[in-house]
Design an enzyme around this catalytic site. Structure first.
Site, short mmCIF file in Angstrom:
data_model
loop_
_atom_site.label_atom_id
_atom_site.label_comp_id
_atom_site.label_asym_id
_atom_site.label_seq_id
_atom_site.Cartn_x
_atom_site.Cartn_y
_atom_site.Cartn_z
N VAL A 103 43.21 44.44 43.16
CA VAL A 103 42.16 43.99 44.08
C VAL A 103 42.54 44.25 45.52
CG1 VAL A 103 41.09 41.92 45.05
CG2 VAL A 103 41.10 42.26 42.58
N VAL A 155 42.33 48.01 46.34
CA VAL A 155 40.99 48.55 46.50
C VAL A 155 40.32 47.99 47.75
CG1 VAL A 155 38.67 48.59 45.50
CG2 VAL A 155 40.65 49.07 44.06
N GLU A 156 40.52 46.71 48.00
CA GLU A 156 39.86 46.07 49.13
C GLU A 156 40.35 46.60 50.48
OE1 GLU A 156 37.40 44.04 49.34
OE2 GLU A 156 37.11 43.52 47.23
N THR A 157 41.65 46.65 50.69
CA THR A 157 42.16 46.95 52.05
C THR A 157 43.34 47.92 52.07
OG1 THR A 157 43.64 45.02 52.00
CG2 THR A 157 41.42 44.70 52.93
N TYR A 217 33.45 49.15 40.73
CA TYR A 217 34.50 48.44 41.45
C TYR A 217 35.49 47.80 40.47
CZ TYR A 217 36.77 44.68 44.04
OH TYR A 217 37.71 43.84 44.58
#
Length: 366
Positions: free
Chosen positions: A145, A148-150, A347
């Protein structure tokens, strides 16, 4: 981007079924926390809102809803500026642009991100292991997570959250198919954000994030920060902007709150018996787990032996590959939980595969 409220599983089922019936599922492009288009700092242009009755009413509403001093809220909103072009960014992608899982996968499950994830895991091994033990959420999912997010804190957004949320609360594009609902959402998020700011010792609102208002290492919306973020390093404060340990614990806390079931796989392979296949029925609930293993097999899905023993409901998940044939997986209730972080099967599978790739690298270096 994280959902604003904690629902029971059946409440979430109802909401998604309603969304499907209206043709308005959440999009990882329209409202993802930095998953879609890239926006450079120099591209952020703002203009003053100017004196407006709507701004005064917004201050009154937020002050009442969040139990904040109205004069303080007015002062904070007077600092907000309208972000130019933001309305276009939050519109759904054109239907002429086909989804492409292969391209999405290649963007997120790639060598640079895997290497960065490996280093992140090694650096924060204790916190990641403790989060897995505390919440029952696999280490690889937590790492996936944040990757992928940051990109492990490298891309946390350069938009002033106050500007973004004020712009979308006052100027959400009316042509959006869910304009009224989305505008209300951003108005609510602005209230939660100001509540957070008011609680800070200095009370400053110069926090930056994504073009949708998501913040920090895990890209939490303000309401998710309020409800699910945890002080995982025990220093007495929650900091998702600069503290990756708090982010690790908060991601695990989020998944646990949305019903993560420890030990359950996220998905199984999908193969078809074309003579029996009833794809329209299988795809009708979208990614909502709605079929038992036996029912799914009756409708033409050939399940692996472990999938045949699965006790919960399953969903046939279809991921388009542009003009090529789609990719299919059989999603479990845990796959559905991953999509509560961002309402997109693309996602979810990217997070799962990135985490698995990093876990494999970690294992191979021991």
């Amino acid at each position: 981007m994280k959902l604003p409220a904690l629902f029971t599983y059946f409440q979430i089922r109802f909401i998604l079924v309603l969304a499907i019936s209206l043709g308005c599922t959440w999009s990882s492009v329209a409202l993802a926390a930095g998953h879609g288009k890239k926006h450079k700092t120099q591209q952020v242009r703002t203009t003053p809102f100017g004196p407006r009755a709507e701004m005064a009413q917004l201050a009154e509403d937020i002050a009442q809803e969040q139990q904040l001093p109205v004069a303080w809220v007015r002062r904070q909103l007077s600092l907000a500026r309208r972000v130019q072009g933001l309305e276009k960014m939050v519109m759904p992608p054109p239907t002429s642009s086909p989804k492409n899982w292969a391209a999405y996968q290649a963007r997120f499950v790639e060598p640079r991100r895997i290497e960065a994830g490996k280093k992140f895991w090694q650096l924060h091994r204790e916190a990641i292991g403790r989060a897995q033990e505390t919440y029952g959420v696999p280490a690889e999912l937590i790492v996936g997570v944040i990757g992928v997010e940051t990109f492990y804190g490298q891309h946390m957004g350069k938009y002033k959250v106050l500007d973004v949320l004020a712009t979308l609360a006052l100027h959400f594009p009316p042509e959006h198919p869910r304009a009224q609902e989305r505008q209300a959402f951003f108005k609510s998020e602005l209230g939660y954000f100001l509540k957070m700011v008011h609680a800070q010792p200095k009370g400053q609102a110069a926090i930056t994030g994504s073009y949708a208002g998501a913040m920090g290492w895990p890209q939490f919306m303000p309401s998710s920060w309020t409800r699910f973020a945890v002080d995982f390093d025990g220093d007495g404060r929650i900091d998702l902007l600069k503290n990756p340990v708090d982010a690790i614990g908060s991601v695990a806390s989020y998944f646990k709150a949305f019903g993560w079931q420890t030990g359950m796989p996220t998905h199984y392979p999908a193969q078809f018996d074309e003579a029996k296949l009833d794809k329209p029925t299988l795809l009708a609930p979208d990614i909502l787990p709605s079929f038992s293993a036996a029912s799914m097999q009756d409708k033409g899905v050939m399940l692996t032996s472990d999938a045949q023993q699965h006790k919960g409901n399953l969903a046939l998940v279809e991921l388009f590959n542009g003009t090529d044939a789609p990719t299919y997986v059989v999603g479990t209730e845990n796959f559905y939980v991953v999509t509560r972080y961002n309402w997109s099967s693309y996602y979810a599978l990217a997070v799962i595969e990135l985490g698995a790739a990093i876990a494999s690298e970690i294992k191979n270096t021991r």
